[in-house]
Design an enzyme around this catalytic site. Structure first.
Site, mmCIF file in Angstrom:
data_model
loop_
_atom_site.group_PDB
_atom_site.id
_atom_site.type_symbol
_atom_site.label_atom_id
_atom_site.label_comp_id
_atom_site.label_asym_id
_atom_site.label_seq_id
_atom_site.Cartn_x
_atom_site.Cartn_y
_atom_site.Cartn_z
ATOM 1 N N ASP A 50 -4.033 5.812 6.065
ATOM 2 C CA ASP A 50 -4.482 7.105 6.581
ATOM 3 C C ASP A 50 -5.531 6.824 7.667
ATOM 4 O O ASP A 50 -5.175 6.555 8.811
ATOM 5 C CB ASP A 50 -5.022 7.886 5.374
ATOM 6 C CG ASP A 50 -5.434 9.300 5.683
ATOM 7 O OD1 ASP A 50 -4.893 9.882 6.628
ATOM 8 O OD2 ASP A 50 -6.311 9.837 4.987
ATOM 9 N N ARG B 36 1.606 11.771 -9.578
ATOM 10 C CA ARG B 36 2.091 10.428 -9.236
ATOM 11 C C ARG B 36 3.517 10.203 -9.728
ATOM 12 O O ARG B 36 4.241 9.359 -9.216
ATOM 13 C CB ARG B 36 1.178 9.347 -9.859
ATOM 14 C CG ARG B 36 -0.228 9.315 -9.301
ATOM 15 C CD ARG B 36 -0.934 8.052 -9.754
ATOM 16 N NE ARG B 36 -2.376 8.098 -9.578
ATOM 17 C CZ ARG B 36 -3.016 7.794 -8.458
ATOM 18 N NH1 ARG B 36 -2.347 7.447 -7.388
ATOM 19 N NH2 ARG B 36 -4.337 7.847 -8.396
ATOM 20 N N PHE C 73 -1.144 16.264 3.554
ATOM 21 C CA PHE C 73 -1.518 15.548 2.336
ATOM 22 C C PHE C 73 -0.312 15.471 1.414
ATOM 23 O O PHE C 73 0.205 16.486 0.966
ATOM 24 C CB PHE C 73 -2.699 16.237 1.638
ATOM 25 C CG PHE C 73 -3.312 15.344 0.606
ATOM 26 C CD1 PHE C 73 -4.255 14.386 0.948
ATOM 27 C CD2 PHE C 73 -2.909 15.431 -0.729
ATOM 28 C CE1 PHE C 73 -4.791 13.536 -0.005
ATOM 29 C CE2 PHE C 73 -3.442 14.578 -1.690
ATOM 30 C CZ PHE C 73 -4.386 13.635 -1.324
ATOM 31 N N GLU D 152 0.853 -1.195 0.000
ATOM 32 C CA GLU D 152 0.000 0.000 0.000
ATOM 33 C C GLU D 152 0.889 1.245 0.000
ATOM 34 O O GLU D 152 2.027 1.207 0.468
ATOM 35 C CB GLU D 152 -0.904 -0.065 1.250
ATOM 36 C CG GLU D 152 -1.787 1.126 1.512
ATOM 37 C CD GLU D 152 -2.841 1.382 0.429
ATOM 38 O OE1 GLU D 152 -2.478 1.380 -0.755
ATOM 39 O OE2 GLU D 152 -4.002 1.622 0.790
ATOM 40 N N ASP D 153 0.345 2.342 -0.516
ATOM 41 C CA ASP D 153 1.118 3.592 -0.498
ATOM 42 C C ASP D 153 1.059 4.256 0.873
ATOM 43 O O ASP D 153 2.081 4.662 1.422
ATOM 44 C CB ASP D 153 0.667 4.555 -1.609
ATOM 45 C CG ASP D 153 -0.838 4.859 -1.585
ATOM 46 O OD1 ASP D 153 -1.576 4.233 -0.788
ATOM 47 O OD2 ASP D 153 -1.269 5.728 -2.364
HETATM 48 P P1 IMP Z 1 -7.530 5.373 4.181
HETATM 49 O O1 IMP Z 1 -8.624 4.448 3.769
HETATM 50 O O2 IMP Z 1 -8.086 6.637 4.792
HETATM 51 O O3 IMP Z 1 -6.478 4.748 5.051
HETATM 52 O O4 IMP Z 1 -6.878 5.893 2.851
HETATM 53 C C1 IMP Z 1 -6.011 5.184 2.109
HETATM 54 C C2 IMP Z 1 -5.913 5.734 0.712
HETATM 55 O O5 IMP Z 1 -6.198 7.138 0.648
HETATM 56 C C3 IMP Z 1 -4.498 5.611 0.233
HETATM 57 O O6 IMP Z 1 -4.310 4.380 -0.404
HETATM 58 C C4 IMP Z 1 -4.361 6.779 -0.713
HETATM 59 O O7 IMP Z 1 -4.797 6.402 -2.001
HETATM 60 C C5 IMP Z 1 -5.295 7.823 -0.181
HETATM 61 N N1 IMP Z 1 -4.565 8.835 0.633
HETATM 62 C C6 IMP Z 1 -4.594 8.996 1.967
HETATM 63 N N2 IMP Z 1 -3.795 10.004 2.359
HETATM 64 C C7 IMP Z 1 -3.239 10.476 1.229
HETATM 65 C C8 IMP Z 1 -2.287 11.528 0.980
HETATM 66 O O8 IMP Z 1 -1.771 12.227 1.870
HETATM 67 N N3 IMP Z 1 -1.951 11.713 -0.329
HETATM 68 C C9 IMP Z 1 -2.476 10.977 -1.344
HETATM 69 N N4 IMP Z 1 -3.347 9.988 -1.154
HETATM 70 C C10 IMP Z 1 -3.735 9.746 0.122
#
Ligand code: IMP
Length: 171
Positions: A99, A161, A148, A95-96
């Site tokens: 959050d 990206r 962000f 995963e990237d």
């Molecule tokens: P979560 O479900 O809130 O944990 O979000 C995960 C996904 O949200 C990641 O796989 C990203 O695609 C996107 N995301 C969350 N924070 C960021 C950020 O700071 N920059 C870009 N994408 C983000």
């Protein structure tokens, strides 16, 4: 290009990804792995991590999205499913960023129903301050503040990206 502040430079990322690859190689010696990069954001990290792992491995992509712009919609949609069975396999989800944790909680639950031998999580980034649901990250690149981030695969409205480093848009 608008002004972008560097958060983590390309060299620091490369070094950390090598370390994670070496750790995975050591901890999974003798095993065959299935890397499951979560599209779209992890494609750059996954490409580098895969090449830092010295074990037999296959790659199967999983697509999901929960974000529009800079905010989570809270609803996780599958946009691409795995193309092979993972039953009995050792899976490393790539995963990237974790959050709120909602995407990974959904993903990991979904994959566990397919009866893999083990599921591990490698995430380049984690923003613990934003967590809504607990997620165990086995291989973490960097913990960051609540900002962000863009670049190295991560987008803002599908752009940036391709930046070779992790940055923050200056507002
Ligand atoms: P979560 O479900 O809130 O944990 O979000 C995960 C996904 O949200 C990641 O796989 C990203 O695609 C996107 N995301 C969350 N924070 C960021 C950020 O700071 N920059 C870009 N994408 C983000």
């Amino acid at each position: 290009m608008p002004d972008i502040d560097t958060l983590i430079d390309a060299e620091t990322i490369a070094q950390r990804v090598k370390e994670l690859g070496a750790q995975i190689t050591k901890e999974h010696a003798g095993e065959e792995l299935v890397l499951v990069p979560v599209l779209n954001g992890s494609f750059v990290f996954a490409a580098d991590l895969a090449r830092a792992i010295d074990l037999p491995l296959s790659i199967d992509f999983f697509g999901c999205r929960s974000y529009e712009g800079t905010s989570s919609t809270g609803v996780v949609q599958t946009t691409l499913d795995l193309s092979h069975s993972i039953e009995g396999k050792v899976v490393i989800v790539v995963e990237d960023i974790v959050d709120t944790g909602l995407t990974m909680a959904y993903m990991l639950d979904n994959l566990r129903t397919r009866r893999p031998a083990k599921v591990h999580l490698a995430s380049l980034l984690s923003k613990p301050a934003r967590r809504k649901i607990e997620v165990d990250i086995d291989y973490l690149g960097f913990e960051i503040e609540d900002v962000f981030v863009i670049g190295y695969g991560l987008d803002f409205d599908e752009l940036y990206r391709n930046l070779p480093y992790l940055g923050v848009l200056r507002t």
